[in-house]
Design a protein around this motif. Sequence first.
Motif, PDB file in Angstrom:
ATOM      1  N   ARG A  60      -3.493   4.863  -1.905  1.00 27.55           N
ATOM      2  CA  ARG A  60      -4.711   4.653  -1.123  1.00 27.55           C
ATOM      3  C   ARG A  60      -5.153   5.871  -0.343  1.00 27.55           C
ATOM      4  N   GLY A  95      -6.266  -2.263   4.169  1.00 28.56           N
ATOM      5  CA  GLY A  95      -7.028  -2.213   2.928  1.00 28.56           C
ATOM      6  C   GLY A  95      -8.007  -1.068   2.869  1.00 28.56           C
ATOM      7  N   ALA A 132      -8.553   3.358   3.421  1.00 29.78           N
ATOM      8  CA  ALA A 132      -7.841   4.549   2.957  1.00 29.78           C
ATOM      9  C   ALA A 132      -8.234   5.723   3.811  1.00 29.78           C
ATOM     10  N   ARG A 147     -10.480   0.946  -8.580  1.00 26.04           N
ATOM     11  CA  ARG A 147      -9.379   0.159  -8.028  1.00 26.04           C
ATOM     12  C   ARG A 147      -9.226   0.347  -6.520  1.00 26.04           C
ATOM     13  N   ASN A 148      -9.743   1.448  -6.009  1.00 23.77           N
ATOM     14  CA  ASN A 148      -9.574   1.735  -4.586  1.00 23.77           C
ATOM     15  C   ASN A 148     -10.641   2.717  -4.126  1.00 23.77           C
ATOM     16  N   ARG A 149     -10.612   3.022  -2.836  1.00 23.65           N
ATOM     17  CA  ARG A 149     -11.609   3.913  -2.240  1.00 23.65           C
ATOM     18  C   ARG A 149     -11.510   5.332  -2.777  1.00 23.65           C
ATOM     19  N   GLY A 159      -2.742   4.774  -8.053  1.00 27.20           N
ATOM     20  CA  GLY A 159      -3.076   3.692  -7.130  1.00 27.20           C
ATOM     21  C   GLY A 159      -2.832   3.952  -5.662  1.00 27.20           C
ATOM     22  N   ALA A 209       0.836  -1.201   0.000  1.00 28.18           N
ATOM     23  CA  ALA A 209       0.000   0.000   0.000  1.00 28.18           C
ATOM     24  C   ALA A 209       0.872   1.253   0.000  1.00 28.18           C
TER      25      ALA A 209
END
Length: 212
Positions: free
Chosen positions: A98, A120, A122, A194-196, A96, A76
């Motif tokens: 977070r 996992g 953010a 892909r992420n928050r 990418g 991360a």
Amino acid sequence: MSIRVVVADDQEIVRTGLTMILNVQPGIEVVGEAADGREAVSLARRLRPDVCLFDIRMPGMDGIEATRQLAGTGIAVVIITTFDLDEYVYGALQAGARGFLLKDAGPQLLSQAIHAAANGDALIAPNITVRLLKAFASGSPPKQPIEPLTDREEQVLLATARGKTNSEIAAELYISLSTVKTHVANLMAKLGARNRVEIAMWAYETNRVKKA
């Protein structure tokens, strides 16, 4: 077991300060320091930390490219920057990362960001979430979800866009932490995120978050 962290910043005094702050936080251990992005990526691939804390502006390879290089590795990345409306931050999030913080963030917020990234989740500094996401929205038509969002997913979406962590969302909506994680996972799948952070961007691009 402690969260293993690599710190990268081209200023030695900043690296030293961040390392000192993190090493006294419960459950966090700095395992390496780097002076630029290229060194940071090499160090991260060798040491396999849980989280990398990257400055954006570094010589040789900046924090954006370093983040991109580590995408998909399971490591991360949290971005930390001096400027609250730095155009490079948006690029880092697209690469990418977070979450991100300002360098004047206190030890508690810094620790929270590291723990959130390792789990996992953010954490985006609440005081800059709205301004930064509004300022650097793509301007292109937002992609449509593959399925309509449920009412609860909409609630989780808005809370995520305001920079709240999973735990804070669970408390606000009176639901369990595991339920929040399920809704976040569903949002990622429906939005192709892909992420928050990309979930939050989508909320701003579709005008779901009222402008201040």
